[in-house]
Design an enzyme around this catalytic site. Structure first.
Site, PDB file in Angstrom:
ATOM      1  N   ALA A 315       0.725  -1.353   0.135  1.00  0.00           N
ATOM      2  CA  ALA A 315       0.145  -0.012  -0.162  1.00  0.00           C
ATOM      3  C   ALA A 315       0.700   1.186   0.027  1.00  0.00           C
ATOM      4  O   ALA A 315       2.164   1.254   0.540  1.00  0.00           O
ATOM      5  CB  ALA A 315      -0.838  -0.097   1.228  1.00  0.00           C
ATOM      6  N   ASP A 426       2.757  -4.137  16.539  1.00  0.00           N
ATOM      7  CA  ASP A 426       3.829  -3.688  15.679  1.00  0.00           C
ATOM      8  C   ASP A 426       3.946  -2.114  16.476  1.00  0.00           C
ATOM      9  O   ASP A 426       3.929  -1.137  15.636  1.00  0.00           O
ATOM     10  CB  ASP A 426       3.476  -3.442  14.068  1.00  0.00           C
TER      11      ASP A 426
END
Length: 560
Positions: A315, A426
């Site tokens: 992306a 993350d």
């Protein structure tokens, strides 16, 4: 009399003549003084107030009249005028207007041999040049004005030891002699009241610009990158210790039930001839299901794509503006077949959209809807303007106060997520964005890099923040929330030191170190509270790590 030239670009002014033709005193071929003027120059152009060291600028107004002025002499005793023409001169010069002397009495002292040439002028506002000085030397640079440059210069016909061409005249008192010499504006000089007036004006200016009562004054701040320059000022980005907001958000959060059971280094064959030969057809079904399940909390029908904010394997994120002038972020994902990575990409998109659409909290990035065209999927998210915390600590050396405020906001977001049964997976500075108010928002503009846990070697920077149980292919916590706490400890260490954890190791070396439970280096130079907070998060046994709710009561985030 001094004949001193003033150069400002193409403008030359002399103190020799004053072209106001009513009652002119002529001494040695030069006009020394006049009575109140008859000829009023037309409106002129005002230049900004400029201050040079030790001198004062006034408002200057220049004119360029083309008429011819006839000089006439008169007798001050009988008030009769001599009609004989003495001289004719074309006024091609520049007038210098003193802004604050309109109501000052300004005596002109001239040649002692001619006592009748001393007169008093009620409104001495204008001066003009006579002939151009044919010979002069340019010396040091004095300053710059709108019309050009001002230099110190000396003329071959100058009288006296001083020949400075400063074009700076006090606004409250006219000099006894017509001269362009520098004036002494120190507190002990002849123009002390000018100095005092400036101090009062400056103090009043500062008083009028103090902070409103509802705005906390900025006491400690760091200057960042240059944003722009104006005529009298430069604008910089800055960060304050006290202006950090209380909100935080989190993006790219994966449902905890999808945490992988193990991490494999094997590449899987997703081709049609491989053991997963029907995966292409399955991908199409998943893609169609993903598009059908779009949620559009906001109706963004028309928008324009702007500058690129970030890029990942799957992306790219762009700034965008709607037809209503509203700015937002657009995550653009290609829906074309990406081979063996396509299934993982679609799964991630489905999980992220499903998660973001469920979360409504001040510390979560606001999901604003989705759209699609023939080949691309667009996810609309809240736009966070100041970039990642990683970019901030690269531009600034973050203080413990800022790190503490950021950490508290991250904990607030994690606490909400964990209560909902989700983990972020993350946590790192690159995935935390900061808006203009200092509010931290967790995000991931590199979508693929954020949750690619099936292949440690492909995790790139993410691996350095992984918990030991993730490296060792087990999730002993059940929902994986302790893994976020470990990553948070590494993130706080990163903010304090300006370096990623295990920065001296390669990814594969770091993986072995983390898997064995070797902690990253925590410098002794950190504050006691910061060091204790980091080591509390970096417990090798996940069961010994505190929860996000418990860490919200740690001294590092409450003793601000």
């Amino acid at each position: 009399m001094d004949v001193t030239a003033i150069f400002a670009g193409d403008i030359l002014v002399q103190s020799r003549e004053y072209l106001i033709p009513n009652d002119v005193v002529d001494v040695d071929g030069g006009i020394k003084a006049v009575r109140p003027p008859i000829i009023q120059p037309p409106p002129g152009r005002k230049l900004p107030l400029i201050d040079f060291p030790g001198s004062s600028w006034d408002f200057l107004t220049y004119f360029a009249p083309s008429k011819t002025v006839k000089r006439q002499s008169s007798s001050s005793s009988d008030n009769t005028s001599d009609k004989e023409e003495v001289e004719t001169e074309e006024t091609r010069g520049m007038f210098v207007q003193l802004g604050d002397t309109a109501h000052e009495a300004c005596p002109f002292a001239t040649n002692e041999a001619d006592s009748s040439s001393t007169v008093s002028i009620i409104s001495p506002s204008y001066a003009s040049r006579g002939s151009i000085v044919p010979s002069w030397l340019k010396r040091k640079f004095l300053g710059r004005v709108s019309l050009g440059f001002v230099y110190e210069g000396s003329s071959g016909s100058s009288v006296g030891s001083e020949s400075t061409c400063s074009l700076m005249t006090p606004s409250l008192e006219f000099p006894d002699r017509i001269s362009f010499r520098k004036k002494d504006f120190s507190e002990k000089g002849p123009s002390r009241h000018v100095w005092e007036k400036r101090k009062l004006t400056r103090a009043k200016l500062i008083e009028n610009f103090c902070n409103p009562e509802d705005i906390e004054p900025v006491t400690s701040w760091l200057k960042g990158q240059l944003l722009g320059e104006e005529s009298f000022a430069s604008v910089y980005e800055a960060i304050s210790d006290s202006s950090v907001g209380s909100e935080s958000t989190c993006s790219l959060m994966t449902p905890s039930m999808e945490f992988p059971d193990r991490i494999s280094f094997r590449k899987r064959d997703f081709s049609e001839e491989g053991p997963s030969g029907r995966v292409k057809e399955k991908r199409k079904l998943m893609r169609n299901k993903l598009i059908e399940n779009f949620r559009k909390p906001e109706d963004i029908t028309s928008w324009l794509k702007g500058q690129l904010l970030g890029r990942g394997s799957y992306a790219s994120v762009y700034e965008a503006i709607s037809e209503d002038g509203d700015f937002f972020a657009v995550k653009e994902v290609s829906l074309l077949d990406k081979g063996i990575q396509a299934q993982e990409c679609i799964q991630q998109l489905e999980g992220e959209i499903a998660l973001l659409s469920q979360l409504q909290h001040q510390n979560i990035v606001r999901y604003r809807g989705t759209a699609k065209d023939v080949s691309k999927l667009y996810i609309f998210l809240e736009l966070v303007t100041q970039g990642s915390v990683q970019k901030l600590y690269e531009r600034y050396q973050l203080s413990y106060t800022v790190v503490s405020l950021y950490t508290r906001q991250i904990l607030a977001g994690l606490n909400y997520l964990h209560d909902k049964g989700f983990v972020h997976r993350d946590i790192k500075c690159a995935n935390m964005l900061v808006d203009a108010n200092g509010t931290v928002k967790l995000a991931d503009f590199g979508l693929a890099e954020a949750s690619k846990f099936n292949d440690i070697m492909s995790c790139k920077g993410t691996l350095f923040w992984m918990a030991p149980e993730v490296i060792n292919r087990k999730d002993s916590d059940g929902n994986g929330s302790p893994a976020d706490i470990w990553s948070l400890g590494c993130t706080v260490l990163e903010m304090c030191t300006g370096q990623i954890p295990y920065s001296d190791l390669k990814p594969i070396q770091a993986a072995f170190k983390i898997g064995r439970g070797t902690l990253p280096d925590v410098p002794d130079t950190l504050s006691l509270d910061a060091r204790h907070f980091i080591l509390t998060c970096l417990k090798v046994n996940p069961e010994e790590r505190p929860t996000a709710a418990e860490l919200l009561h740690h001294p590092f985030v409450i003793n601000l």
